[in-house]
Design an enzyme around this catalytic site. Sequence first.
Site, PDB file in Angstrom:
ATOM      1  N   LYS A 161       3.808   2.535  -5.552  1.00  9.65           N
ATOM      2  CA  LYS A 161       3.348   2.986  -4.475  1.00  9.65           C
ATOM      3  C   LYS A 161       1.681   1.810  -5.146  1.00  9.65           C
ATOM      4  O   LYS A 161       1.293   1.542  -4.506  1.00  9.65           O
ATOM      5  CB  LYS A 161       2.764   3.991  -4.747  1.00  9.65           C
ATOM      6  CG  LYS A 161       3.794   4.881  -3.554  1.00  9.65           C
ATOM      7  CD  LYS A 161       3.705   5.944  -3.681  1.00  9.65           C
ATOM      8  CE  LYS A 161       5.299   7.082  -2.369  1.00  9.65           C
ATOM      9  NZ  LYS A 161       5.887   6.925  -3.235  1.00  9.65           N
ATOM     10  N   GLU A 171      -4.779   9.916  -2.024  1.00 10.80           N
ATOM     11  CA  GLU A 171      -5.222   8.853  -0.689  1.00 10.80           C
ATOM     12  C   GLU A 171      -6.344   9.962   0.606  1.00 10.80           C
ATOM     13  O   GLU A 171      -5.641  10.977   0.467  1.00 10.80           O
ATOM     14  CB  GLU A 171      -3.850   8.771  -0.597  1.00 10.80           C
ATOM     15  CG  GLU A 171      -3.341   7.459  -1.114  1.00 10.80           C
ATOM     16  CD  GLU A 171      -2.215   6.874   0.154  1.00 10.80           C
ATOM     17  OE1 GLU A 171      -1.937   5.844  -0.477  1.00 10.80           O
ATOM     18  OE2 GLU A 171      -1.391   7.886   0.669  1.00 10.80           O
ATOM     19  N   ARG A 182      15.834  -0.587   1.062  1.00  8.59           N
ATOM     20  CA  ARG A 182      16.949  -0.226   1.522  1.00  8.59           C
ATOM     21  C   ARG A 182      17.055   0.107   2.947  1.00  8.59           C
ATOM     22  O   ARG A 182      16.591  -0.303   3.851  1.00  8.59           O
ATOM     23  CB  ARG A 182      17.126   0.729   0.916  1.00  8.59           C
ATOM     24  CG  ARG A 182      16.271   1.738   1.775  1.00  8.59           C
ATOM     25  CD  ARG A 182      17.243   3.684   0.957  1.00  8.59           C
ATOM     26  NE  ARG A 182      15.633   4.510   1.628  1.00  8.59           N
ATOM     27  CZ  ARG A 182      15.297   5.272   2.316  1.00  8.59           C
ATOM     28  NH1 ARG A 182      16.209   4.627   3.472  1.00  8.59           N
ATOM     29  NH2 ARG A 182      14.397   5.922   2.627  1.00  8.59           N
TER      30      ARG A 182
END
Length: 497
Positions: A116, A200, A292
């Site tokens: 990330k 965050e 995916r």
Amino acid sequence: MIKKVLIANRGEIALRVIRTCKALGLKTVAVYSDEDYNSLHVKQATEAYHIGKAAPRESYLNQEKILDAILKSGADAIHPGYGFLSENSDFAQLCEDNKINFIGPSAASMDLCGDKMRCKAAMLKAKVPTVPGSPDLVKDVEEALDVANEIGYPVLLKSVYGGGGRGIRLVTSDKELREAYETVTGESIAAFGKSAILVEKFLEKIRHIEYQMARDKHGNAVHIFERECSIQRRNQKLIEQTPSPAVDQKTRDRVGELVVKAAEAVDYTNLGTAEFLRADNGDFYFIEINARLQVEHPITELVSGLDLVKLQLDIANGEPLPFKQKDLHMNGYAIECRINAEDTFLDFAPSTGPVPDVTIPSGPGVRCDTYLYPGCTVSPFYDSLMAKLVTWGQTFEESRVRMLNALNDFYIQGVETSIPLYKTILKAEEYKKGNLSTDFLKRYGIIDRLTEDIKSDQKQKQDAAIAGAIMHSEFFRSKVKSSHAPSHRWKSHMDRR
């Protein structure tokens, strides 16, 4: 060119991939654990290989056993589905090293998307807006506290190696952050064997909106519209729909351009999903790329007219995208409900065991991707998702009503399901008006409404049963009374006498 595909997965997604491969004339190879010996994907594949015991780490997560099945079967490509090894860059690299066509992004791109922090840095460089937070990984809880106090509570603690809602905690104070830091670290190590934490800003009353993206090996990239995934519990999606009621064409185009930039920034190939949070003021913030095929891909298929698994295979074969962005158009509205084997009233605890009987809904605009059949078993070893129920309509209301009817028609005996919850959600005025957010269940007291709906339903059934009993009793009394009265023929005969 791909001629034989091994599906490194199970359940409905394995069946979904087999269906497209059959349509293309491709041979398929299933793999299965002890638990899945009688599963439909084993029966429908061209051939099947046993890969171990029921526990995922001994079967569907065992890279060497799956590689051995590929080599034994002579498969030249592997489709990972979703979950299990689908976003494992080490497995993608293993396939590349053995000259096996991995139907997905490259190992390097997948590794970047899965980290990330590195992915966030790539997005910032590409001028794709991200959620405010720590510029890099926090080295310890004290640094996490400093960042949290700088950007202001509430904040999210997120494991870099998390996913699907795992490794995320909402905290509102220094005390909560200290406690959550250890928890998130422990969860990440338990699930992925490693941990790295970022902080965050938590955005309140947000919507979770994602974009399907596709990029070929020649550098051509498009977005295939958005999906609204805001109805969740514990960061796990429950109901998805497209188009989003919060996205007009201008916004769709603007954010779509960011999606293409995101794909290019990580050199992504094949199909993937760029996920965003939409703040209440309309701003979009990139959060991650799912490298995916998504669980909710059928709703995109219904409004785009595309077979996304076929598109994956074509890209893996090296073919260029057969369309440009201007060629893609949305048609109608689609909704997907994830039919989970869970007990809503036991904090969504898994419900497992035999399914003696099942009725799968059908009809115009109804699609159901499922592994269920009468006599199958819902296993405690795997995900609780049993089926994906999808409806399409020319209007949102037509799609919604079709979904309600399909949910009413869906009968699964033997396990608890999320079907009653979805019926309550779809009947809620807030849902019908498009007032969605990731805290939808809590914000509008949906569980309490579900309780009332169930009580009301039970009362209606009891009233109907009582009314039926009364009618039956009156009918019986009338028959008894008439049986004791002289017949017209007898009465007529008496009159003649």
